[in-house]
Write an enzyme that holds these catalytic residues in place. Structure first.
Site, short mmCIF file in Angstrom:
data_model
loop_
_atom_site.label_atom_id
_atom_site.label_comp_id
_atom_site.label_asym_id
_atom_site.label_seq_id
_atom_site.Cartn_x
_atom_site.Cartn_y
_atom_site.Cartn_z
N GLY A 272 -1.68 4.59 -4.36
CA GLY A 272 -2.23 3.32 -4.80
C GLY A 272 -1.48 2.11 -4.30
O GLY A 272 -0.98 2.09 -3.16
N GLY B 267 -0.40 4.40 0.08
CA GLY B 267 -1.25 5.52 0.46
C GLY B 267 -2.01 6.06 -0.74
O GLY B 267 -2.55 5.30 -1.53
N SER C 178 0.86 -1.19 0.00
CA SER C 178 0.00 0.00 0.00
C SER C 178 0.89 1.24 0.00
O SER C 178 1.74 1.38 0.88
CB SER C 178 -0.91 0.03 1.23
OG SER C 178 -1.84 -1.02 1.20
N GLY D 26 -6.77 0.23 3.94
CA GLY D 26 -5.93 -0.94 3.67
C GLY D 26 -6.69 -2.25 3.85
O GLY D 26 -6.44 -3.23 3.13
N ASP D 27 -7.63 -2.28 4.80
CA ASP D 27 -8.43 -3.49 5.01
C ASP D 27 -9.35 -3.74 3.82
O ASP D 27 -9.57 -4.89 3.42
CB ASP D 27 -9.26 -3.36 6.29
CG ASP D 27 -8.40 -3.05 7.49
OD1 ASP D 27 -7.23 -3.49 7.52
OD2 ASP D 27 -8.87 -2.35 8.40
#
Length: 309
Positions: free
Chosen positions: A222, A219, A217, A248-249
């Site tokens: 992408g 941020g 990830s 992120g989940d």
């Protein structure tokens, strides 16, 4: 059935204030409570995508009771949490409505006894028999061995069940050595694991350490993926303002749903990036804005990248 594991569940509380000022008194305009912990968030997003999901982990005390009551309202998620004597933690997110920034406060988790850990492992082994894939997400509560995730990965691999690992620090380092199918660190977690701050080089190094595929990830920039089939970047068309908690989940849910649906990697990454961005526009973690998600599915740019030197 997709199985999500949250060993350090939480009751997520989100406060919205007009403007967050250090040392000041604030009037809260909105309070949201959600069942939380990274794997619980993943489960709720997977269920919203139409997948059958079972959530396991630990829950206890008054906070744990509220968490389970709220989880019962999540359509499509089966509660298989293991009860404990301690009290489930809370996490507090304070959203500054003026700037869109979020301040996060995370309580420590409850102490897990050896008997409670053994009870969980029995439940996990039982659930693996019906699982098409497993997500192992989040921090470890006090009392669990640092290699807990590594053991759960090996158990899943012995049953032929693919595993995605999303954690950090030493649990991630031990987990990678157990050869999970996918790991999903952020850029800081990946740098800590590999010692490299160049993302593409770091993803390839993480694969050499044992992960079959790595999705980092980045941020608002992408996702970066390195897998046996190739390497790609996936990015939304623009940065969205909102609450990034749980983004992120949602990416994990997109990756795992794409895995069980046997989508090619570019399509998995498109879904994961769109879900992650759409979560920023939602009120809380474990949710995504359907309109934003539908719009972004056709606008996420996925490009192949060359290998690092």
């Amino acid at each position: 059935m997709i199985l999500t594991v949250t060993l350090n569940t939480a009751l997520d509380i989100t406060y919205r204030v007009r403007s967050l000022r250090p040392h000041g008194s604030h009037r809260v305009s909105q309070v949201l409570e959600r069942p939380g912990g990274k794997g619980v968030n993943v489960a709720r997003v997977l269920a919203a995508l139409g997948h059958e999901v079972t959530a396991t982990g630990f829950a206890g005390g008054a906070t744990g009771r509220v968490l389970r009551e709220l989880l019962a309202e999540a359509t499509g998620v089966t509660d298989a949490l293991v009860p404990i004597g301690g009290t489930t933690r809370r996490t507090v997110a304070v959203v500054d409505e003026r700037t869109g920034d979020t301040t996060q406060l995370n309580e420590p988790g409850p102490q897990i006894s050896p008997a409670e850990w053994a009870a969980f492992q029995d439940r996990y082994a039982e659930l693996l028999g019906r699982a098409s894939a497993v997500a192992l997400s989040g921090s470890l509560p006090p009392g669990l061995p640092v290699g807990a995730y590594a053991g759960l990965i090996r158990a899943a691999r012995a049953r032929g069940v693919p595993v995605l690992l999303d954690t950090s620090g030493e649990p991630l380092r031990r987990g990678v050595a157990a050869r999970p199918d996918i790991i999903k660190p952020n850029s800081d977690e990946l740098a800590e694991l590999t010692g490299s701050h160049e993302p593409l080089r770091a993803t390839q190094d993480a694969r050499r350490r044992g992960a079959r595929a790595v999705v980092a990830s980045l941020g608002p920039d992408g996702l970066l993926a390195a897998a046996p089939e190739g390497r790609w970047r996936a990015a939304p068309p623009a940065r969205l303002r909102g609450n990034p908690t749980g983004a992120g989940d949602s990416a994990v849910a997109g990756l795992l749903s794409g895995l069980v649906e046997q989508l090619p990697w570019p399509d998995r990454l498109t879904r994961a990036a769109a879900l992650s961005a759409a979560t920023v526009r939602a009120p809380g973690a474990g949710e995504f804005d359907p309109g934003t998600y539908a719009e972004l599915l056709g606008r996420v740019a996925v490009t192949g990248v060359v290998s690092a030197a």
